[in-house]
Structure formats: C-alpha cells, structure tokens
Write a protein that holds these residues in place. Sequence first.
Motif, PDB file in Angstrom:
ATOM      1  N   UNK A 115      53.720  25.196  62.640  1.00  0.00           N
ATOM      2  CA  UNK A 115      53.348  23.992  63.049  1.00  0.00           C
ATOM      3  C   UNK A 115      54.271  23.658  64.374  1.00  0.00           C
ATOM      4  N   UNK A 116      55.432  24.438  64.577  1.00  0.00           N
ATOM      5  CA  UNK A 116      56.222  24.169  65.554  1.00  0.00           C
ATOM      6  C   UNK A 116      56.443  25.397  66.516  1.00  0.00           C
ATOM      7  N   UNK A 117      55.492  26.154  66.080  1.00  0.00           N
ATOM      8  CA  UNK A 117      55.827  27.630  67.076  1.00  0.00           C
ATOM      9  C   UNK A 117      55.435  27.480  68.454  1.00  0.00           C
ATOM     10  N   UNK A 118      56.248  27.902  69.277  1.00  0.00           N
ATOM     11  CA  UNK A 118      55.989  27.785  70.605  1.00  0.00           C
ATOM     12  C   UNK A 118      55.576  29.007  71.474  1.00  0.00           C
ATOM     13  N   UNK A 119      56.134  30.233  70.862  1.00  0.00           N
ATOM     14  CA  UNK A 119      55.774  31.352  71.502  1.00  0.00           C
ATOM     15  C   UNK A 119      55.796  32.600  70.181  1.00  0.00           C
ATOM     16  N   UNK A 120      55.070  33.585  70.491  1.00  0.00           N
ATOM     17  CA  UNK A 120      54.831  34.570  69.741  1.00  0.00           C
ATOM     18  C   UNK A 120      54.830  35.817  70.414  1.00  0.00           C
ATOM     19  N   UNK A 121      55.896  36.630  70.355  1.00  0.00           N
ATOM     20  CA  UNK A 121      55.995  38.071  71.127  1.00  0.00           C
ATOM     21  C   UNK A 121      55.798  39.187  70.124  1.00  0.00           C
ATOM     22  N   UNK A 122      54.888  40.054  70.623  1.00  0.00           N
ATOM     23  CA  UNK A 122      54.441  41.155  69.783  1.00  0.00           C
ATOM     24  C   UNK A 122      54.939  42.580  70.358  1.00  0.00           C
ATOM     25  N   UNK A 123      55.690  43.292  69.696  1.00  0.00           N
ATOM     26  CA  UNK A 123      56.099  44.626  70.170  1.00  0.00           C
ATOM     27  C   UNK A 123      55.139  45.718  70.021  1.00  0.00           C
ATOM     28  N   UNK A 124      54.539  46.143  71.076  1.00  0.00           N
ATOM     29  CA  UNK A 124      53.468  46.935  71.190  1.00  0.00           C
ATOM     30  C   UNK A 124      54.249  48.346  71.602  1.00  0.00           C
ATOM     31  N   UNK A 182      43.923  35.783  71.296  1.00  0.00           N
ATOM     32  CA  UNK A 182      44.011  34.510  72.067  1.00  0.00           C
ATOM     33  C   UNK A 182      43.069  33.985  72.788  1.00  0.00           C
ATOM     34  N   UNK A 183      42.057  34.756  73.192  1.00  0.00           N
ATOM     35  CA  UNK A 183      40.757  34.547  73.792  1.00  0.00           C
ATOM     36  C   UNK A 183      39.722  33.992  72.773  1.00  0.00           C
ATOM     37  N   UNK A 184      39.788  34.046  71.527  1.00  0.00           N
ATOM     38  CA  UNK A 184      38.927  33.772  70.581  1.00  0.00           C
ATOM     39  C   UNK A 184      39.518  32.497  69.812  1.00  0.00           C
ATOM     40  N   UNK A 185      40.785  32.274  69.649  1.00  0.00           N
ATOM     41  CA  UNK A 185      41.472  31.128  69.063  1.00  0.00           C
ATOM     42  C   UNK A 185      42.090  30.349  69.743  1.00  0.00           C
ATOM     43  N   UNK A 186      42.515  30.529  71.049  1.00  0.00           N
ATOM     44  CA  UNK A 186      42.972  29.830  71.757  1.00  0.00           C
ATOM     45  C   UNK A 186      44.240  28.827  71.093  1.00  0.00           C
ATOM     46  N   UNK A 187      45.196  29.810  70.668  1.00  0.00           N
ATOM     47  CA  UNK A 187      46.174  29.197  69.924  1.00  0.00           C
ATOM     48  C   UNK A 187      47.174  28.145  70.564  1.00  0.00           C
ATOM     49  N   UNK A 188      47.832  27.299  70.054  1.00  0.00           N
ATOM     50  CA  UNK A 188      48.783  26.344  70.785  1.00  0.00           C
ATOM     51  C   UNK A 188      49.977  27.015  71.230  1.00  0.00           C
ATOM     52  N   UNK A 189      50.453  28.180  70.440  1.00  0.00           N
ATOM     53  CA  UNK A 189      51.547  29.087  71.227  1.00  0.00           C
ATOM     54  C   UNK A 189      51.259  29.950  71.923  1.00  0.00           C
ATOM     55  N   UNK A 190      52.077  30.394  72.954  1.00  0.00           N
ATOM     56  CA  UNK A 190      51.937  31.218  73.912  1.00  0.00           C
ATOM     57  C   UNK A 190      52.099  32.997  73.375  1.00  0.00           C
ATOM     58  N   UNK A 191      51.552  33.794  74.028  1.00  0.00           N
ATOM     59  CA  UNK A 191      51.744  35.262  73.517  1.00  0.00           C
ATOM     60  C   UNK A 191      52.117  36.077  74.604  1.00  0.00           C
ATOM     61  N   UNK A 192      53.193  37.058  74.103  1.00  0.00           N
ATOM     62  CA  UNK A 192      53.564  38.182  75.355  1.00  0.00           C
ATOM     63  C   UNK A 192      53.807  39.276  74.479  1.00  0.00           C
ATOM     64  N   UNK A 193      53.480  40.397  75.102  1.00  0.00           N
ATOM     65  CA  UNK A 193      53.575  41.852  74.451  1.00  0.00           C
ATOM     66  C   UNK A 193      54.261  42.343  75.282  1.00  0.00           C
ATOM     67  N   UNK A 194      55.500  43.232  74.434  1.00  0.00           N
ATOM     68  CA  UNK A 194      56.341  44.103  74.949  1.00  0.00           C
ATOM     69  C   UNK A 194      55.915  45.560  74.573  1.00  0.00           C
ATOM     70  N   UNK A 195      55.816  46.559  75.821  1.00  0.00           N
ATOM     71  CA  UNK A 195      55.320  47.693  75.716  1.00  0.00           C
ATOM     72  C   UNK A 195      56.551  48.833  76.164  1.00  0.00           C
ATOM     73  N   UNK A 196      57.427  49.224  75.417  1.00  0.00           N
ATOM     74  CA  UNK A 196      58.568  50.382  75.719  1.00  0.00           C
ATOM     75  C   UNK A 196      57.998  51.575  75.427  1.00  0.00           C
ATOM     76  N   UNK A 197      58.483  52.671  76.306  1.00  0.00           N
ATOM     77  CA  UNK A 197      58.357  53.825  76.161  1.00  0.00           C
ATOM     78  C   UNK A 197      59.167  54.238  75.087  1.00  0.00           C
ATOM     79  N   UNK A 198      59.840  55.472  75.101  1.00  0.00           N
ATOM     80  CA  UNK A 198      60.720  56.061  74.032  1.00  0.00           C
ATOM     81  C   UNK A 198      61.925  55.252  74.093  1.00  0.00           C
ATOM     82  N   UNK A 199      62.468  54.834  72.934  1.00  0.00           N
ATOM     83  CA  UNK A 199      63.574  53.764  72.907  1.00  0.00           C
ATOM     84  C   UNK A 199      64.574  54.387  72.349  1.00  0.00           C
ATOM     85  N   UNK A 200      65.842  54.531  73.165  1.00  0.00           N
ATOM     86  CA  UNK A 200      67.152  55.220  72.739  1.00  0.00           C
ATOM     87  C   UNK A 200      68.124  54.240  72.645  1.00  0.00           C
TER      88      UNK A 200
END
Length: 343
Positions: A115-124, A182-200
């Motif tokens: 209900x109050x979600x503003x942003x969703x960040x996905x770790x890819x 994002x294209x299909x549902x047009x959610x009210x919250x923003x989306x960002x994806x984080x794409x790291x290489x090997x993480x040490x």
Amino acid sequence: MSTVLVSGANGFIAQHVVSQLLEKKYKVIGTVRTDAKGQHLAKNFSTPDFQYVIVSNLSLPGGFDEVFQQHPEIEYFLHVASPFNFSDVDVEENLLKPALAGTKEALSSAHKYGKNLKKLVVTSSYAAMGWTYLIDKSIPDDIYIDEDSWTDIPWDVAAKSNGFIAYVASKAHAEREVWNFRERENPKFELTVVNPTYVYGPQAFDSDVTEFMGETSEIINRITKLQPDETPRRERGMCIDVRDVAGAHIIAIEKDECNGKRLLLFNASFSEQNFLNLIHKFYPEQFKNVPIGEPETTEATLTKTFWGDIHNEKTREILKQDWYSHEQCVKDVLEQIVRVRGL
C-alpha cells in the motif's frame, strides 16, 4: 523513519545491505527461511530496528503476501534473495524455475499489497548482460557490454545445459520478468535493478567466516588453503566490493535518478594469480604454505578475460560512489580470515 523490506536477509550481500540501512536509521524487516536464521541475525544486529519474518519458500504463490499485509508501513523493498549455485543437478528445477518464480512472487505481492511501497530494487547480476556467447562458446572480438546489454539464452537450451549456463540464463529470465512486469502492470512503485559482477569483500559478521563461504567468497577462501604443491585454478573476471554493492542498493532507493535503471557494478579485474600475489603481499607469514604461482603472468591473467569490453560509465555517473579499491577489498577479506582463524 522509513521501513525497508529485505528478502533473503541472511545472505552475503543482504547482511551488508541490512547493516548499512540500520546505520542510516532505517527500520528493516528481513525475510529468512527459518527461525534459527532469523534469531542468528537478530542477535548479530542487536537492535529493535531490525526484525525478521519467515518466508520458507520464496517461490510459492503469495510468498510475500502476508509480509505486506502485516506490515503496511513498508516503503521500500530490496529483493536480494535468489538461488545462487552452479550445480549441474536438475538445473531447471533448482535454478531456472526458482529464480523466475521468486521474482514473480515478489513483484506480485508488492503490487497487490504494498500500500505504501515507493520503490522496489531487484538484485540481478552481470550474468544477465551479454553472455549469450556461452551457448556456442565463441566470443566476438568486438563484444561491447553496458547497461543496455542482455544475455539471450533460451529457456529450453538453458534447461539442458550445465549449472553455470543455467545460472546465467536464470538471472536473465528473472530480470526480463521485472521489466515485463513494469510494462504490463504499470505499478505505482518505481523499479531499479542492480547488476553486480563477482562480489567480494569481508563477511558482515566474523561468525560467517566458515569452512565454506559461498560461491564467490569461497574463491579467496579456497586459495588461502592451497598447499605448496597445488596449482590454483584459472578463474578470472570482474569484481566489486560487497560493501559497495550494498551501498548501491540504498542509493537506488534514495535517488530518483536510479528509477527504471539497470545499475552495472564492477570496479576491477581479478585472477587467481592476482589473489596469490595479494595474499603474499599482505600476509606472507600467515599463508607461507600457499604457493606463489607465476607472478610474472599476473598482467596477462587480469587482461585476458572472457568478459568482453565492459562499460558502466552511466552507472558510475548516477551513483557517484567512492568504491573500495581491489587491494583494500582483498586485504579486508584476508584480515578477517586471519583474525577469526587465529593465524
């Protein structure tokens, strides 16, 4: 004080995410698979601003529904959890399906009940960018990879491949679902994806320095145990410090410039010879049994990678982070291992 939901809160990256969120005075709700893991985290973080909830299977329909229904105060959701292994055992069931289903359920629950979600960040992962050549193992001489690049390995091909190719494909298919949603549902919250290489980088807590420390951390951990007559493997690639990856997640919820973006995270090249050099530079006595390898080949092992020509200038401009140097990252890993093991 804003509340942030972090999935898979006991994971390597997620623990650093939670730690940095708490330092910045956010309230954090972390999902874990078992009560034991939740209690372990609660003990380590030791603050009422952190609480955990049990989501035993992220892939089940409605897995996050109850979390959002019981916590309407959640304003940000960092979906860090995802299967990460290179096992060759039934890759469709163990890698492809869980990665896609987990992403779908996170998005669906957030859309229905956040209900109050503003942003969703996905770790890819960087694996979702430009690795199509894995199918026929031919790397174009002019390969150029940036924030707009995509790995394109068909599901049916990945399902019949080894664990590594299936993992790479799973990250691409799961991330495609984010942008399709994002294209299909047009959610009210923003989306960002984080794409790291090997993480040490160091573990968030010394108690997590165990005999085996996960797919990426294990590379350095394994090298510190090599005997003089053993030969290191030839693993190499690009890497980024876990603390910078965690910081990027937080910047993603705080800066509107990150909305709708893919953030490609890498800061240095690595090779196992490079790790050997740094081990003997920083802790020669503690790891005197570790082979020296062939230091004269270091430059070649760092530059002759199979990763292609990678560019993340757009990401750096958006984030404006001061990233940990590669040497500092490796030194901090070794320092923690030496301290915990009393070397």
